[in-house]
Design a protein around this motif. Structure first.
Motif, short mmCIF file in Angstrom:
data_model
loop_
_atom_site.label_atom_id
_atom_site.label_comp_id
_atom_site.label_asym_id
_atom_site.label_seq_id
_atom_site.Cartn_x
_atom_site.Cartn_y
_atom_site.Cartn_z
N ALA A 88 31.09 -30.81 -67.73
CA ALA A 88 30.17 -31.74 -67.63
C ALA A 88 29.09 -31.04 -67.68
CB ALA A 88 30.66 -32.22 -65.86
N ALA A 89 28.30 -29.88 -67.50
CA ALA A 89 27.06 -29.50 -68.35
C ALA A 89 27.65 -29.54 -69.93
CB ALA A 89 27.40 -28.46 -67.50
N ALA A 90 27.85 -29.47 -70.45
CA ALA A 90 27.75 -28.70 -71.46
C ALA A 90 27.82 -30.47 -72.31
CB ALA A 90 29.03 -27.55 -72.29
N ALA A 91 28.63 -30.89 -71.82
CA ALA A 91 28.75 -32.33 -72.36
C ALA A 91 27.57 -32.97 -72.38
CB ALA A 91 29.92 -33.25 -71.50
N GLY A 92 27.28 -33.10 -70.65
CA GLY A 92 25.28 -33.37 -70.86
C GLY A 92 24.75 -32.73 -71.64
N LEU A 93 24.64 -31.75 -72.22
CA LEU A 93 23.09 -31.15 -73.01
C LEU A 93 23.60 -31.64 -74.08
CD1 LEU A 93 21.12 -28.82 -73.42
CD2 LEU A 93 23.47 -27.09 -74.09
N GLN A 94 24.68 -32.06 -74.26
CA GLN A 94 25.05 -32.43 -76.11
C GLN A 94 24.73 -33.65 -76.23
OE1 GLN A 94 28.89 -31.84 -77.98
NE2 GLN A 94 29.08 -29.78 -77.46
N TRP A 97 33.67 -37.42 -73.98
CA TRP A 97 32.50 -37.37 -74.68
C TRP A 97 32.87 -36.63 -75.77
CZ3 TRP A 97 28.30 -38.25 -76.82
CH2 TRP A 97 27.16 -37.38 -77.47
N PHE A 98 33.77 -35.71 -75.64
CA PHE A 98 34.78 -34.54 -76.72
C PHE A 98 35.88 -34.85 -77.28
CE2 PHE A 98 34.07 -31.01 -73.00
CZ PHE A 98 32.59 -30.71 -73.89
N GLU A 99 36.80 -35.76 -77.36
CA GLU A 99 37.73 -36.70 -77.73
C GLU A 99 36.60 -38.15 -79.00
OE1 GLU A 99 40.17 -37.92 -74.46
OE2 GLU A 99 40.89 -36.35 -74.57
N SER A 100 35.68 -38.44 -78.21
CA SER A 100 34.92 -39.27 -78.80
C SER A 100 34.55 -38.53 -80.23
CB SER A 100 33.81 -39.88 -78.43
OG SER A 100 33.15 -39.19 -78.14
N LYS A 101 33.89 -37.22 -80.05
CA LYS A 101 33.41 -36.17 -81.01
C LYS A 101 34.98 -35.88 -82.09
CE LYS A 101 31.13 -32.81 -79.67
NZ LYS A 101 30.33 -32.22 -79.81
N GLY A 102 35.86 -36.28 -81.62
CA GLY A 102 36.73 -35.81 -82.44
C GLY A 102 37.70 -34.09 -82.38
N ASP A 103 36.98 -33.54 -80.77
CA ASP A 103 37.12 -32.09 -80.17
C ASP A 103 38.40 -32.59 -79.54
OD1 ASP A 103 35.14 -31.01 -82.35
OD2 ASP A 103 33.64 -31.75 -79.83
N ASP A 104 38.33 -31.70 -79.41
CA ASP A 104 39.82 -30.99 -78.58
C ASP A 104 39.34 -30.53 -77.12
OD1 ASP A 104 41.51 -29.36 -77.08
OD2 ASP A 104 43.15 -29.25 -78.62
N ALA A 105 39.24 -31.54 -76.29
CA ALA A 105 38.87 -31.42 -75.07
C ALA A 105 39.15 -30.48 -74.33
CB ALA A 105 39.19 -33.07 -74.07
N ILE A 106 40.39 -29.96 -74.43
CA ILE A 106 40.75 -28.59 -73.37
C ILE A 106 40.46 -27.10 -73.60
CG2 ILE A 106 43.34 -27.00 -73.20
CD1 ILE A 106 44.40 -29.92 -72.51
N GLU A 152 25.47 -40.36 -66.82
CA GLU A 152 24.50 -39.39 -65.48
C GLU A 152 26.05 -37.80 -64.76
OE1 GLU A 152 24.17 -38.92 -62.28
OE2 GLU A 152 22.24 -37.69 -62.01
N THR A 153 26.82 -38.36 -64.20
CA THR A 153 27.70 -37.53 -64.68
C THR A 153 27.44 -36.01 -65.36
OG1 THR A 153 29.56 -38.72 -65.61
CG2 THR A 153 29.80 -38.85 -64.07
N CYS A 154 26.97 -36.32 -66.33
CA CYS A 154 27.43 -34.94 -67.70
C CYS A 154 26.29 -34.33 -67.34
CB CYS A 154 27.78 -35.40 -68.61
SG CYS A 154 29.48 -36.30 -68.80
#
Lengths: 331, 331
Positions: free
Chosen positions: B173-179, B255-264, B189-191
């Motif tokens: 959450a924090a890393a996605a929030g920063l991005q 958020w990660f998946e919307s950017k095409g990243d591997d969420a895990i 807001e969760t992020c």
């Protein structure tokens, strides 16, 4: 061979370099460097004294004429001086280093060595810390903890009218030394050495506390004028300082006078000497002098008296001048 | 009306502004803010846990999208997280603030308020500190001290093969929030809240220590991969993390998946969540679950197991991949 910078190493490698300068951990340290925090057995029957102080490049030192070893020494000495002012024996330190990427690893090592050498000398153990990179200046932030017996801790608040005011060592040397280093010409080691490698008056502070000889104490990080003002304000007294009695370092006096400055006013306003200023009740002065004989190595001079006038004045051959205000704007 | 900056005030005025946000001093504080050091009565029959951490502008936060209140909150939270990882109850803090002259006094106040609010909530008292100006970035350096009963302090070193691995809350959450904050568009807001106002798992850490339920513990300041690697190295074990079990914050996953990243992989490498990762002996898992019920408010998930293989691996549906190395170059 191109120099190696801190940015070329991992945090673990930098921590290992710090640890290589430290002695084996003391018995009271349950968990030391390398975990999320340090775990410590408190000293028995003693109060804990805690202080933090930061040295910032461009504010407190200039890397162009401050050797890395001196940066490490000074960063710890200014903290030891705070413990000394409370009468506390040093025990442990935490280092928080904010490092610019272009700090050469050779300088990093020398800084840690300067700090570690003083730590061993004062029997203080580095139990932990934090390393972070920075886009800005080098910051060496140190937290120290010491111990003192109950009811023996010194503070700025205990002076009463009639108490005599004493000062350790001499003043003016560090400021003159800094000016010499900046000027870049001929310098005197009595002054530059004092700026680069200040002594904290740890043994004197501990002795003044142990003998209950001092009624109040402060260290002179920002100069005599500042220290006297702060001690007077905290204790609710006035103080009269005898200008003629002030122990101004002779080489510093000559330096100030060679520039056409008033040596007394310069010395009174100059910081970085890290001497102790303390007050003693008149009936305890004998006890104080006996205690000082045990200590031997540091000269202590009577420089003034506490008054009920609530003013801090400099007595220049009978003429009373208001002492300059140490307080300056922050910026 | 033109804004007022910290450089327009004296140090004493800034200290007074800090004090105005603090509650009355506790009984164990003999000498607080305003002397050369703080004097503290140690807690009876407890070990002391000490840690220091600095937040540096441009490295740990960006003033353009980090409100001043969040800077103060985060600076304290990262330190509380270190205490939590050792199972310690917070007690006191020292603040060392390195302030650029152009810091608006409004932001200074908001920063202190954010910090003081969290301090009150976690029953931690600010006993002293240091203010210095800087030609560089804002640095908020905080030293915290907490206490823990003898033989109850947690460390990174106690895990054994067979111990189960647990994780509090959720990751990513924090890393996605920063991005999201950097991207400047729509955010969740969760992020962003998680990045700006992280919770330190203080109550969980204290509970895990008190019940001797955890065999080792670390906080995830630099992400799960980094934390697992460090804990495994300190304990001398391997760890297998089950990717499918990882509690990834749903909004962060999207958020990660919307950017095409591997969420895990993103979640495993992302820092700033300040969750606790801890290990429990199999026979103590029941005791742990009972203890967690008392706590109520934080979800804890079993995410893996310690092995004798000395490798840290991520199990993705039976395929074992080496866990990414948390260790990075310092620069």
């Amino acid at each position: 061979m191109s120099p190696v910078y801190v940015a070329d190493l991992t945090e673990s490698e930098l921590v290992a370099r710090i640890q290589s300068h430290l002695p084996p951990p003391p018995a009271w340290l349950s968990v030391g460097i390398g975990d999320d925090a340090a775990v410590v057995e408190p000293a028995r029957n003693r109060l804990e004294v805690l202080s933090v102080d930061a040295l910032v490049e461009g504010v407190h030192f200039d890397r162009r004429f401050t050797p890395a070893g001196a940066i490490g020494h000074r960063a710890l000495a200014v903290n030891l001086s705070d413990l000394a002012a409370m009468g506390a024996e040093p025990r442990l330190a935490l280092l928080s280093l904010v490092l610019p990427a272009d700090l050469a690893i050779r300088d990093f090592d020398a800084m840690i060595e300067g700090l570690a050498k003083l730590a061993v000398q004062e029997r203080l153990h580095v139990v932990g810390g934090n390393l972070t990179q920075s886009p800005g200046p080098l910051v060496v932030d140190i937290t120290v903890s010491g111990t003192v017996k109950r009811r023996q801790a010194l503070s700025r608040r205990g002076a009463r009218p009639g108490d005599l005011v004493f000062l350790s060592g001499s003043i003016g040397a560090a400021a003159a030394g800094l000016q010499m280093l900046k000027a870049g010409g001929v310098s005197r080691e009595t002054c530059t050495g004092r700026y680069l490698f200040p002594d904290a008056r740890v043994r004197l502070g501990v002795l003044a506390a142990r003998n209950r000889a001092a009624s109040s104490c402060i260290d002179l990080s920002d100069g005599l004028a500042d220290g006297v003002q702060r001690l007077a304000a905290a204790s609710g007294v006035g103080i009269r300082i005898d200008a003629a009695a002030l122990p101004i370092e002779p080489d510093a006096r000559r330096w100030f006078e060679s520039k056409g400055d008033d040596a007394i006013l310069e010395a009174v306003d100059s910081g970085d000497d890290y001497e102790l200023l303390f007050t003693v009740r008149p009936q305890r002065v004998g006890r104080m002098r006996t205690a000082l004989k045990q200590l031997g190595d540091v000269i202590v001079t009577e420089v003034g008296v506490c008054t009920s006038a609530k003013e801090v004045v400099l007595d220049r051959a009978g003429e009373l001048c208001p002492m300059s205000l140490g307080y300056k704007h922050f910026g």
